[in-house]
Design an enzyme around this catalytic site. Structure first.
Site, short mmCIF file in Angstrom:
data_model
loop_
_atom_site.label_atom_id
_atom_site.label_comp_id
_atom_site.label_asym_id
_atom_site.label_seq_id
_atom_site.Cartn_x
_atom_site.Cartn_y
_atom_site.Cartn_z
CE1 TYR A 442 35.48 38.60 31.94
CE2 TYR A 442 36.25 36.88 33.40
CZ TYR A 442 35.21 37.58 32.82
OH TYR A 442 33.91 37.27 33.12
CD GLU A 443 38.04 41.76 35.95
OE1 GLU A 443 38.92 42.43 36.54
OE2 GLU A 443 37.23 42.28 35.17
N GLY A 444 42.83 39.39 35.77
CA GLY A 444 44.08 38.83 36.27
C GLY A 444 44.12 37.35 35.99
#
Length: 596
Positions: A442-444
């Site tokens: 997550y978060e890229g």
């Protein structure tokens, strides 16, 4: 059964002996009065909160998870989370590094970084609630209108309200240019926001009175793609002019994701049914504004995995010293016992030292980056601010991807140390592995971070940012190259620096012929770059330890042993990664899709 002791001694080593944080911060006008005693006192109290209040809730929160009342759309966090958050607010922790203009204490970001490492070790799921709030604070502080800042920042600063970032939609994750959430302008200057969001961490809960959602949406005249995205603040409850809460805004949690880990944090599906919102920044410029929060989140996710690496290591060491199994191949090491403690076995030590080297190297890089961020925010020198900003930009994807990759390896190793007990929940180790694996996504995803590093941060500016960091490495190599006792650290550092320069040029030339060459090399390249940064800091830490080993403090002896382990056993990974980078695109794309 797990345990956690805040690593205050190592934090103090990095802050004061390695990086001279006091001197660096004193040079910044807002922090001219800071001193080492203040830094140490704040971290000691933060460590107590993390270990005594948050850590006891980690396993229970994981077992219990969050509960959604589908009739009311309200979410209840695990038992004890709300009370811990009240203690967090009462202690003034949310305001630690916030602007005094909005009730903040104005202390350095660096202190907040260290506090959050400890809280992430103690309870990552809980820590995400205030962590997302701090990101929302930063985005509004940078891009909100004065009216929005006055309305929301004091409450976010105090912790009375929490925040989220609402980006992802069911049909689009990283590719935000595909998002469909709509924003219709209203006569009173507000907007009506309609759409669906998923994977919203801390998206609904009962810890605070209000939740401030930062939502990406499209205006009616928005151009297609990422250039047509605007950012809006959409509160759960509409604030009145006097700061009290008014009517419920139609932004609802319609479901909770059932995740492999981080169960104590509510990962919400959010539906906006004409919810009232206000534009943040300029129309169609929302992605640039949201990147303030996204970059903060990426640094935060790296910090989460740093925390997990540390706590997993501590527990694995304690177990390895206590658990007896077999005899050492070279003969009994504990003849008074029926078997030897497993810490005598070479491979157990390799797993433990891997986790330790990743934790201590990650801590040095994270604190250094936080100091650069303080410089970017507070220096009175424009050139110094820009140089710091460039370095933070370069290091952010490395912190997110390299530290989370390392945490996955480290927590897996630490679970392995426990043998069969490692996958038994009561020991706590399998939770760290589950939580750590999510942080890589997550978060890229870490692939996105790798593309960002190689494509945007290195090749896009002709290597300017990388060369600036390389100059620091080269200067250190030149300064210490004459020292006989530093050769074991300086030589491999210098060698890797040269190889990174050549590799970057080679990939850049290939990419000019076929841009897909960047995608083929990026993940391996980021890992090589991560090792270059770690090698630089491990060499610097070894220098300090060599200078102080005569003191008799075993801390410096352990630091030297860990540095030697890193250079002998972990840095050689770069040789294979560089060969993989050079293999290029052809082995990946040659096979026809039909053959998969």
């Amino acid at each position: 059964m797990p345990q956690y002791t805040p690593p205050l001694r190592d934090m103090q080593f990095v802050l004061h002996e390695l990086l001279d944080a006091e001197g660096s911060l004193k040079a910044l006008p807002p922090h001219a009065e800071i001193d080492a005693q203040t830094i140490n006192a704040v971290l000691e109290e933060g460590g107590k909160f993390a270990s005594q209040v948050l850590f006891p809730l980690n396993q229970s929160g994981d077992r219990e998870g969050c509960t959604l009342d589908k009739a009311t759309h309200e979410v209840q966090a695990p038992a004890g989370f709300k009370q811990a958050y009240a203690q967090y607010v009462e202690g003034g922790w949310p305001s630690l590094s916030c602007d005094p203009a909005y009730g903040g204490q104005g202390l350095p970001v660096t202190l907040n970084q260290c506090l959050y490492e400890m809280m992430n070790s103690a309870n990552q799921a809980w820590t995400m609630y205030p962590g997302l709030s701090h990101g929302a604070y930063e985005a509004l502080h940078a891009h909100g209108s004065p009216e929005l800042q006055q309305r929301y920042l004091p409450k976010l600063t105090s912790g009375e309200w929490t925040g989220t970032m609402c980006l992802t939609e069911p049909h689009c994750g990283t590719d935000l240019g595909l998002l469909r959430t709509k924003a219709e302008p209203q006569d009173d200057g507000s907007y009506r926001i309609s759409g669906s969001k998923i994977f919203i961490s801390a998206g609904e809960h009962d810890l605070a009175a209000n939740i401030v959602h930062l939502v990406l949406a499209r205006l009616p005249d928005a151009p297609a793609g990422s250039k047509g995205i605007s950012l809006f603040v959409v509160p759960k409850f509409l604030p009145k002019d006097d700061g009290s809460l008014g009517e419920r805004n139609p932004v609802f949690c319609t479901g909770l994701e059932h995740k492999m880990g981080i169960h104590g944090n509510a990962t919400a599906q959010i539906t906006l049914e004409g919810a009232k919102g206000w534009l943040v920044g300029q129309p169609h410029k929302g992605l640039a504004a949201m990147f303030v929060m996204m970059n903060a989140a990426r640094l935060g996710v790296g910090n989460q995995s740093l925390g997990l690496t540390e706590v997993a290591y501590q527990n694995a060491v304690a177990y390895a010293k206590d658990r007896i199994q077999m005899r050492a191949l070279s003969g009994p090491k504990a003849p008074d016992q029926p078997a030897d403690p497993i810490i005598v076995h070479p491979d157990v030590r390799k797993m433990l030292l891997t986790a330790r080297a990743f934790a201590e190297g990650g801590r040095a890089m994270a604190i250094y980056t936080a100091l650069q961020l303080d410089t970017e925010l507070a220096s009175s020198d424009d050139a110094e601010r820009q140089a710091a900003a460039d370095e933070v930009a370069l290091l952010t994807p490395i912190i997110k991807a390299f530290i989370t990759d390392n945490a996955w390896l480290a927590t897996s190793h630490c679970m392995q140390v426990f043998g069969g007990h490692g996958y038994i929940a009561e020991w706590g180790m399998e939770q760290y592995v589950r939580d750590a694996r999510i942080n890589m996504i997550y978060e890229g995803t870490n692939t996105i971070q790798s593309l960002d590093l190689l494509g945007r941060k290195v090749l896009a500016d002709g290597g300017k940012k990388l060369k600036a960091f390389g100059k620091k490495v080269a200067q250190f190599v030149e300064d210490e190259g004459v020292s006989e006792e530093m050769q074991e650290f300086i030589n491999p550092l210098a060698d890797l620096g040269d190889k990174v320069t050549k590799l970057t040029t080679e990939i850049g030339m290939k990419a000019m012929r076929n841009p897909d060459e960047v995608g083929a090399a990026a993940v391996d390249y980021l890992r090589v770059a991560g090792h270059l940064v770690f090698a630089y800091f491990w060499a610097r830490m070894a220098k300090v330890a060599l200078e102080k080993q005569g003191s008799g403090d075993p801390f410096y002896t352990a630091k030297l042993h860990t540095a030697r382990f890193y250079f002998a056993k972990l840095l050689p990974e770069t040789a294979g990664l560089i060969r993989s980078c050079r293999a290029g695109l052809e082995p990946l794309m040659a096979m026809d899709e039909a053959l998969f």
